[in-house]
Design a protein around this motif. Structure first.
Motif, short mmCIF file in Angstrom:
data_model
loop_
_atom_site.label_atom_id
_atom_site.label_comp_id
_atom_site.label_asym_id
_atom_site.label_seq_id
_atom_site.Cartn_x
_atom_site.Cartn_y
_atom_site.Cartn_z
N LYS A 89 64.40 70.68 65.27
CA LYS A 89 63.83 71.04 66.56
C LYS A 89 64.79 70.12 68.29
O LYS A 89 64.73 71.07 68.52
CB LYS A 89 62.31 70.97 66.40
CG LYS A 89 62.37 72.82 65.43
CD LYS A 89 60.46 72.47 66.32
CE LYS A 89 59.88 74.39 65.30
NZ LYS A 89 58.44 75.06 65.03
N SER A 109 63.82 65.91 59.09
CA SER A 109 62.22 66.82 58.48
C SER A 109 62.37 68.24 59.83
O SER A 109 63.38 68.49 60.87
CB SER A 109 61.24 65.88 59.40
OG SER A 109 61.80 65.38 61.16
N GLU A 110 61.31 68.81 60.15
CA GLU A 110 61.32 69.81 60.92
C GLU A 110 61.14 69.54 62.28
O GLU A 110 61.86 69.84 63.69
CB GLU A 110 59.89 70.61 60.94
CG GLU A 110 60.04 71.85 61.43
CD GLU A 110 58.77 72.89 60.56
OE1 GLU A 110 58.23 73.55 62.17
OE2 GLU A 110 58.13 72.68 60.44
N PHE A 153 64.36 75.35 59.72
CA PHE A 153 63.14 74.33 59.90
C PHE A 153 62.48 74.48 59.11
O PHE A 153 61.99 73.71 58.38
CB PHE A 153 62.91 75.03 61.73
CG PHE A 153 63.41 75.08 62.75
CD1 PHE A 153 64.24 74.14 63.00
CD2 PHE A 153 63.11 76.15 63.64
CE1 PHE A 153 65.01 74.10 64.46
CE2 PHE A 153 63.44 76.20 64.74
CZ PHE A 153 64.78 75.06 65.42
N ARG A 154 62.67 75.75 57.92
CA ARG A 154 61.61 76.00 56.44
C ARG A 154 62.58 74.96 55.84
O ARG A 154 63.69 75.09 55.01
CB ARG A 154 61.43 76.99 56.41
CG ARG A 154 61.36 78.43 57.26
CD ARG A 154 60.83 79.94 56.65
NE ARG A 154 60.28 80.06 55.28
CZ ARG A 154 60.98 80.35 54.09
NH1 ARG A 154 62.63 81.29 55.02
NH2 ARG A 154 61.24 79.97 53.64
#
Length: 202
Positions: A12, A7-8, A41-42
């Motif tokens: 991160k 997941s983003e 992150f996309r």
């Protein structure tokens, strides 16, 4: 097939540190560097796609490793940092990379361009290619594949002796199979973080 997709939030957390020294560096990124960082992150990113595992024998599945976030990498006392005195990556070809010397040289040009783009700011230099016999490494014939294999650890020792004074690291490239010890079938590559040497088998 299994797809490894994070997941983003997970990405991160792993890639962006709250370490003040790193935060100050993030603030100095130019527009292009920030855009590249955002690509990671996309979910639909063309540059950082998910990893596909084709079988249980894939490296990630068969050789589990402890996760490492960027903070741990940045704080690692063994992490080498380029300096004005040591700012060059040297590439040492061992044997031909293609059927002819001209094809081999073309491959090395592509590799040099890739390294200069990926390791931005470092100079990439090519050492004169050497035949496998020049390494004086142990070798064997793999019982399963019948392919010639050379000992990866001994190539590291050979590269260490060839490492120029201004080298950040020296990398050996060969089309010949590698093995790290008698009990292993093969290995894709091997490196020494302390000696700044490594090799990759294509």
């Amino acid at each position: 097939m299994q797809t490894v997709r994070h997941s983003e939030h997970t990405l991160k957390t792993a890639l962006i540190s709250k370490n003040p020294a790193l935060v100050s560096q993030y603030e100095k990124l130019d527009a292009g560097e920030k855009r590249l960082m955002d690509e990671a992150f996309r979910p639909d990113s063309d540059l950082f796609g998910p990893i596909t595992l084709h079988s249980q024998s894939d490296w990630i599945t068969s050789h589990p490793e402890a996760p490492q976030d960027f903070e741990e990498f940045f704080s690692d006392p063994y992490r080498k940092i380029p300096s004005p005195q040591k700012h060059s990556i040297y590439v040492q070809c061992i044997g031909l990379l293609g059927n002819t010397r001209s094809i081999s040289e073309e491959y090395v040009k592509w590799l040099k361009g890739y390294c200069e783009a990926f390791f931005y700011g470092l100079t990439v230099k090519l050492l004169e290619p050497v035949p496998v016999s020049a390494t004086r490494c142990s070798f064997r014939i793999n019982d399963n594949t019948q392919n010639l294999q050379i000992h990866a650890g001994q190539i590291l020792k050979f590269l260490k002796k060839k490492k120029p004074e201004d080298a950040f690291c020296v990398v050996g490239i060969t089309m010949i199979d590698l093995y790290p010890r008698d009990s292993w079938n093969f290995v894709f590559g091997q490196a020494s973080l302390t000696d700044g040497a490594g090799e990759v088998g294509w």
